[in-house]
Design a protein around this motif. Structure first.
Motif, mmCIF file in Angstrom:
data_model
loop_
_atom_site.group_PDB
_atom_site.id
_atom_site.type_symbol
_atom_site.label_atom_id
_atom_site.label_comp_id
_atom_site.label_asym_id
_atom_site.label_seq_id
_atom_site.Cartn_x
_atom_site.Cartn_y
_atom_site.Cartn_z
ATOM 1 N N TRP A 8 4.326 5.034 -2.297
ATOM 2 C CA TRP A 8 4.410 6.494 -2.365
ATOM 3 C C TRP A 8 5.838 6.974 -2.122
ATOM 4 C CZ3 TRP A 8 0.338 10.309 -2.638
ATOM 5 C CH2 TRP A 8 -0.935 9.770 -2.864
ATOM 6 N N CYS B 207 0.802 -1.222 0.000
ATOM 7 C CA CYS B 207 0.000 0.000 0.000
ATOM 8 C C CYS B 207 0.838 1.275 0.000
ATOM 9 C CB CYS B 207 -0.975 -0.041 1.172
ATOM 10 S SG CYS B 207 -2.419 1.050 0.951
ATOM 11 N N TYR B 208 0.926 1.973 1.139
ATOM 12 C CA TYR B 208 1.556 3.298 1.215
ATOM 13 C C TYR B 208 3.040 3.248 0.875
ATOM 14 C CZ TYR B 208 1.806 8.115 3.112
ATOM 15 O OH TYR B 208 1.953 9.473 3.283
ATOM 16 N N THR C 44 -2.873 -3.880 -1.473
ATOM 17 C CA THR C 44 -3.310 -2.528 -1.128
ATOM 18 C C THR C 44 -4.671 -2.585 -0.447
ATOM 19 O OG1 THR C 44 -2.149 -1.553 -3.019
ATOM 20 C CG2 THR C 44 -3.962 -0.296 -2.139
ATOM 21 N N THR D 76 -4.827 8.772 -7.854
ATOM 22 C CA THR D 76 -3.408 9.116 -7.818
ATOM 23 C C THR D 76 -2.552 7.864 -7.702
ATOM 24 O OG1 THR D 76 -3.909 11.247 -6.801
ATOM 25 C CG2 THR D 76 -1.663 10.438 -6.563
ATOM 26 N N GLU D 77 -3.014 6.899 -6.910
ATOM 27 C CA GLU D 77 -2.245 5.664 -6.746
ATOM 28 C C GLU D 77 -2.084 4.905 -8.059
ATOM 29 O OE1 GLU D 77 -2.889 4.464 -2.095
ATOM 30 O OE2 GLU D 77 -4.193 3.525 -3.586
ATOM 31 N N ILE E 59 0.837 6.405 -9.664
ATOM 32 C CA ILE E 59 2.072 6.043 -8.959
ATOM 33 C C ILE E 59 2.488 4.618 -9.321
ATOM 34 C CG2 ILE E 59 3.066 5.622 -6.677
ATOM 35 C CD1 ILE E 59 1.321 7.902 -5.636
ATOM 36 N N ASN F 293 -6.116 -4.192 -4.895
ATOM 37 C CA ASN F 293 -6.911 -3.537 -3.861
ATOM 38 C C ASN F 293 -8.138 -4.395 -3.532
ATOM 39 O OD1 ASN F 293 -7.630 -1.491 -2.060
ATOM 40 N ND2 ASN F 293 -8.637 -0.235 -3.618
ATOM 41 N N THR G 35 -7.212 0.526 -0.058
ATOM 42 C CA THR G 35 -7.507 1.946 -0.227
ATOM 43 C C THR G 35 -9.005 2.130 -0.427
ATOM 44 O OG1 THR G 35 -5.349 2.401 -1.228
ATOM 45 C CG2 THR G 35 -7.109 3.978 -1.663
ATOM 46 N N ASP H 208 -7.842 9.293 -3.022
ATOM 47 C CA ASP H 208 -6.523 9.306 -3.661
ATOM 48 C C ASP H 208 -6.224 8.038 -4.462
ATOM 49 O OD1 ASP H 208 -6.377 7.737 -1.391
ATOM 50 O OD2 ASP H 208 -4.418 8.479 -0.755
ATOM 51 N N ARG H 209 -7.214 7.154 -4.622
ATOM 52 C CA ARG H 209 -6.957 5.941 -5.412
ATOM 53 C C ARG H 209 -6.568 6.285 -6.840
ATOM 54 N NH1 ARG H 209 -4.417 1.434 -5.464
ATOM 55 N NH2 ARG H 209 -5.172 -0.036 -7.026
ATOM 56 N N ASP I 82 -0.738 -4.434 -8.321
ATOM 57 C CA ASP I 82 -1.335 -3.624 -7.253
ATOM 58 C C ASP I 82 -2.781 -4.079 -7.070
ATOM 59 O OD1 ASP I 82 -2.444 -1.666 -5.663
ATOM 60 O OD2 ASP I 82 -1.649 0.018 -6.801
#
Length: 284
Positions: free
Chosen positions: A146, A142-143, A166, A175-176, A179, A195, A168, A172-173, A193
């Motif tokens: 970043w 997850c984080y 992850t 944005t993820e 990333i 979720n 979330t 801000d998903r 990734d």
């Protein structure tokens, strides 16, 4: 060609209860429907949700149940993560179980989602493991993503695929997603990734290739994401560049520079001026 098939499970699971039986049923269904799949990946904290009161010591009962499930289904199984109790601390820890039922890796999340993920300690060690006859897998939670240093450290140690559970459920998903793609591109690796779907998460799992290309992006509902990882393709991209273009890992390797932020004891006047790490206060 060295190809391995992975299934990411974006599941609809409730928080604050034991979801192992439902998860095991989904894993068995994947094995039955897609017998070519080698690995199954769950989302972060899928088993109990984000409740530290379910923390267990490792090895422990729940991890052992996952080991038995991996052996039964003859799959590599990434259990998302569990809260791990170690002495007087709690960590957010991913376990990797082999088809023989062995725990081959444990990774403690290095960047808990502070100041919100209160009471969770930070891990300190990157974790890369090998799938014999295929390639190297790095673990991230997850984080972590970043912080670009985390993924670069995994690739420095040889990771070709980053498995990234992850959880979330916030705005801000979107944005993820960018990333995840960026990490894939600048490190020339796959980003996996995964979720949780509602109610725990907002879904939108993403699989990105070593050029940052989107292989699959889920919507918010339950999704079983089956895709192929081609390790030869990763190695070709790293050697020649994606589409014959940039070779950032080689440039990073060859460019000798001491980054000021990594000098022992370094402090940033600009960052110190931001104040303490705490939840935002109501604006006056």
């Amino acid at each position: 060609m060295t190809v391995m098939s992975i299934a990411g499970l974006q599941l609809t699971l409730p928080a604050n209860q034991n979801n192992f039986t439902a998860i095991a049923s989904q894993v068995r269904n994947v094995k039955k429907r897609f017998p070519h799949v080698t690995m199954v990946v769950l989302s972060e904290l899928a088993t109990f949700g984000p409740a530290p009161r379910y923390a267990e010591t490792l090895p422990g009962e729940t991890e052992s149940r996952y080991a038995q499930l991996a052996k039964e289904t003859q799959l590599w199984l990434v259990n998302g993560s569990l809260f791990e109790r170690a002495e007087d601390r709690v960590y957010n820890t991913t376990s990797v179980l082999s088809p023989e039922g062995d725990v081959v890796a444990r990774y403690r999340k290095m960047f808990p989602f502070l100041p919100y993920e209160e009471g969770i300690s930070a891990g300190t060690q990157p974790c890369v493991f090998n799938i014999p006859g295929a390639g190297n897998i790095g673990l991230s939670i997850c984080y972590d993503m970043w912080f670009p240093e985390t993924i670069r450290a995994l690739c420095w140690e040889g990771a070709e695929v980053i498995v990234h559970p992850t959880l979330t459920n916030t705005v801000d998903r979107d944005t993820e997603l960018s990333i995840a793609r960026s990490n894939a591109a600048v490190n020339q690796c796959y980003m996996v990734d995964i979720n949780a779907a509602s109610p725990m998460g907002v879904g939108r799992s993403i699989i990105a290739g070593p050029g940052g290309e989107v292989i699959h992006q889920s919507v918010s509902e339950h999704d079983v994401i089956v895709f192929d990882v081609d390790f030869d393709y990763v190695r070709q991209v790293r050697e020649r560049g994606w589409q014959g273009l940039g070779q950032p890992l080689k440039s990073f390797r060859d460019h000798v520079i001491s980054y000021p932020q990594y000098v022992e004891g370094a402090r940033s006047v600009a960052l110190d001026a931001l104040g303490p790490l705490r939840k935002p206060q109501k604006l006056a």
